[in-house]
Design a protein around this motif. Sequence first.
Motif, PDB file in Angstrom:
ATOM      1  N   UNK A  24      -4.181  -1.789  -5.384  1.00  0.00           N
ATOM      2  CA  UNK A  24      -3.110  -2.686  -5.807  1.00  0.00           C
ATOM      3  C   UNK A  24      -1.760  -2.167  -5.327  1.00  0.00           C
ATOM      4  N   UNK A  25      -1.537  -0.867  -5.486  1.00  0.00           N
ATOM      5  CA  UNK A  25      -0.274  -0.273  -5.035  1.00  0.00           C
ATOM      6  C   UNK A  25      -0.126  -0.374  -3.522  1.00  0.00           C
ATOM      7  N   UNK A  26      -1.207  -0.130  -2.813  1.00  0.00           N
ATOM      8  CA  UNK A  26      -1.157  -0.249  -1.352  1.00  0.00           C
ATOM      9  C   UNK A  26      -0.829  -1.682  -0.951  1.00  0.00           C
ATOM     10  N   UNK A  27      -1.427  -2.642  -1.663  1.00  0.00           N
ATOM     11  CA  UNK A  27      -1.118  -4.040  -1.389  1.00  0.00           C
ATOM     12  C   UNK A  27       0.340  -4.365  -1.649  1.00  0.00           C
ATOM     13  N   UNK A  28       0.917  -3.776  -2.694  1.00  0.00           N
ATOM     14  CA  UNK A  28       2.328  -4.006  -2.994  1.00  0.00           C
ATOM     15  C   UNK A  28       3.244  -3.391  -1.940  1.00  0.00           C
ATOM     16  N   UNK A  29       2.834  -2.252  -1.382  1.00  0.00           N
ATOM     17  CA  UNK A  29       3.597  -1.667  -0.276  1.00  0.00           C
ATOM     18  C   UNK A  29       3.636  -2.654   0.885  1.00  0.00           C
ATOM     19  N   UNK A  30       2.466  -3.197   1.229  1.00  0.00           N
ATOM     20  CA  UNK A  30       2.405  -4.171   2.317  1.00  0.00           C
ATOM     21  C   UNK A  30       3.177  -5.435   2.009  1.00  0.00           C
ATOM     22  N   UNK A  31       3.068  -5.909   0.773  1.00  0.00           N
ATOM     23  CA  UNK A  31       3.788  -7.123   0.367  1.00  0.00           C
ATOM     24  C   UNK A  31       5.293  -6.921   0.469  1.00  0.00           C
ATOM     25  N   UNK A  32       5.771  -5.799  -0.054  1.00  0.00           N
ATOM     26  CA  UNK A  32       7.199  -5.533  -0.005  1.00  0.00           C
ATOM     27  C   UNK A  32       7.727  -5.422   1.410  1.00  0.00           C
ATOM     28  N   UNK A  33       6.958  -4.770   2.273  1.00  0.00           N
ATOM     29  CA  UNK A  33       7.372  -4.616   3.666  1.00  0.00           C
ATOM     30  C   UNK A  33       7.357  -5.952   4.403  1.00  0.00           C
ATOM     31  N   UNK A  34       6.326  -6.765   4.138  1.00  0.00           N
ATOM     32  CA  UNK A  34       6.176  -8.038   4.848  1.00  0.00           C
ATOM     33  C   UNK A  34       7.216  -9.071   4.427  1.00  0.00           C
ATOM     34  N   UNK A  35       7.645  -9.019   3.157  1.00  0.00           N
ATOM     35  CA  UNK A  35       8.593 -10.009   2.642  1.00  0.00           C
ATOM     36  C   UNK A  35      10.036  -9.527   2.656  1.00  0.00           C
ATOM     37  N   UNK A  36      10.246  -8.300   3.112  1.00  0.00           N
ATOM     38  CA  UNK A  36      11.598  -7.762   3.131  1.00  0.00           C
ATOM     39  C   UNK A  36      12.082  -7.273   1.784  1.00  0.00           C
ATOM     40  N   UNK A  37      11.196  -7.206   0.813  1.00  0.00           N
ATOM     41  CA  UNK A  37      11.565  -6.668  -0.512  1.00  0.00           C
ATOM     42  C   UNK A  37      11.258  -5.167  -0.498  1.00  0.00           C
ATOM     43  N   UNK A  38      12.134  -4.461   0.188  1.00  0.00           N
ATOM     44  CA  UNK A  38      11.850  -3.055   0.476  1.00  0.00           C
ATOM     45  C   UNK A  38      11.891  -2.169  -0.766  1.00  0.00           C
ATOM     46  N   UNK A  39      12.630  -2.600  -1.790  1.00  0.00           N
ATOM     47  CA  UNK A  39      12.648  -1.809  -3.025  1.00  0.00           C
ATOM     48  C   UNK A  39      11.256  -1.773  -3.652  1.00  0.00           C
ATOM     49  N   UNK A  40      10.533  -2.895  -3.563  1.00  0.00           N
ATOM     50  CA  UNK A  40       9.165  -2.933  -4.079  1.00  0.00           C
ATOM     51  C   UNK A  40       8.266  -2.042  -3.242  1.00  0.00           C
ATOM     52  N   UNK A  41       8.431  -2.099  -1.925  1.00  0.00           N
ATOM     53  CA  UNK A  41       7.613  -1.264  -1.035  1.00  0.00           C
ATOM     54  C   UNK A  41       7.841   0.215  -1.320  1.00  0.00           C
ATOM     55  N   UNK A  42       9.102   0.596  -1.510  1.00  0.00           N
ATOM     56  CA  UNK A  42       9.417   2.005  -1.778  1.00  0.00           C
ATOM     57  C   UNK A  42       8.875   2.429  -3.137  1.00  0.00           C
ATOM     58  N   UNK A  43       9.083   1.591  -4.154  1.00  0.00           N
ATOM     59  CA  UNK A  43       8.595   1.907  -5.494  1.00  0.00           C
ATOM     60  C   UNK A  43       7.078   2.058  -5.499  1.00  0.00           C
ATOM     61  N   UNK A  44       6.390   1.124  -4.848  1.00  0.00           N
ATOM     62  CA  UNK A  44       4.925   1.182  -4.791  1.00  0.00           C
ATOM     63  C   UNK A  44       4.455   2.383  -3.987  1.00  0.00           C
ATOM     64  N   UNK A  45       5.179   2.711  -2.913  1.00  0.00           N
ATOM     65  CA  UNK A  45       4.817   3.877  -2.108  1.00  0.00           C
ATOM     66  C   UNK A  45       4.941   5.174  -2.888  1.00  0.00           C
ATOM     67  N   UNK A  46       6.039   5.296  -3.647  1.00  0.00           N
ATOM     68  CA  UNK A  46       6.214   6.492  -4.478  1.00  0.00           C
ATOM     69  C   UNK A  46       5.139   6.567  -5.562  1.00  0.00           C
ATOM     70  N   UNK A  47       4.838   5.412  -6.166  1.00  0.00           N
ATOM     71  CA  UNK A  47       3.800   5.381  -7.190  1.00  0.00           C
ATOM     72  C   UNK A  47       2.444   5.770  -6.614  1.00  0.00           C
ATOM     73  N   UNK A  48       2.143   5.273  -5.420  1.00  0.00           N
ATOM     74  CA  UNK A  48       0.882   5.622  -4.769  1.00  0.00           C
ATOM     75  C   UNK A  48       0.818   7.123  -4.505  1.00  0.00           C
ATOM     76  N   UNK A  49       1.949   7.694  -4.106  1.00  0.00           N
ATOM     77  CA  UNK A  49       1.994   9.141  -3.886  1.00  0.00           C
ATOM     78  C   UNK A  49       1.693   9.926  -5.154  1.00  0.00           C
ATOM     79  N   UNK A  50       2.206   9.440  -6.288  1.00  0.00           N
ATOM     80  CA  UNK A  50       1.939  10.109  -7.564  1.00  0.00           C
ATOM     81  C   UNK A  50       0.452  10.066  -7.891  1.00  0.00           C
ATOM     82  N   UNK A  51      -0.188   8.922  -7.623  1.00  0.00           N
ATOM     83  CA  UNK A  51      -1.620   8.808  -7.936  1.00  0.00           C
ATOM     84  C   UNK A  51      -2.476   9.701  -7.057  1.00  0.00           C
ATOM     85  N   UNK A  52      -1.934  10.156  -5.940  1.00  0.00           N
ATOM     86  CA  UNK A  52      -2.681  11.035  -5.039  1.00  0.00           C
ATOM     87  C   UNK A  52      -2.510  12.515  -5.376  1.00  0.00           C
TER      88      UNK A  52
END
Length: 204
Positions: A24-52
Amino acid sequence: MRLGETLALSDSQERGIVRALQLVLLGLVGYGAATGRYSIAVTAGLALGITLLPAALRREYGYSMDAGLTLWITGAVVLHTVGSLGLYEWFQWYDEITHTVSASVIAGLGYASFRAFELHSDEIDVPPKFRSVFIVVFVLAVGVFWEVLEFAFGGLVTVYGIDDIVTDFVFNAVGAVIVAVWGTGAVGELVGFFRQRLRSDSNG
């Protein structure tokens, strides 16, 4: 007590849920990047990093974090990330839930660190009641720090005002009290890991 025992889930089920949430987080990274909502992409990317991080701890130190604890952490960061899609603005109760869950994670990590340091040092003997007080105070202190950051980065993070801050603190306290009363056993293995790291650092 393992968190999985409380949730009535097996390790494999918990790990499966974690993998699904990571997708889900990976999908949100892609969604944020594709739609130009980069704050969502960054937030999801950081969250994904925490889960790893649990995987990184296993690779670096050979420590396999309890699957329930991994799910607890992952669930908290996913709730926060999904909230950035607009749920915080639409539903007041959603903000209350995320603060409670996030605070419980902070409380668990804070307690594990504190307890490990206490067990490591022969000079520290803390009464159990004070440990509970420490959990609540620690979470509230982290909450203050977080609110300061929100004001400092007001252009990047939405700040809702004093009433929202007070509500945040109330539910931060709720999450802390839940851990103080019922949840310290869920981080027992993490206490052991932190204690082992303190011992290794002392000997090294």
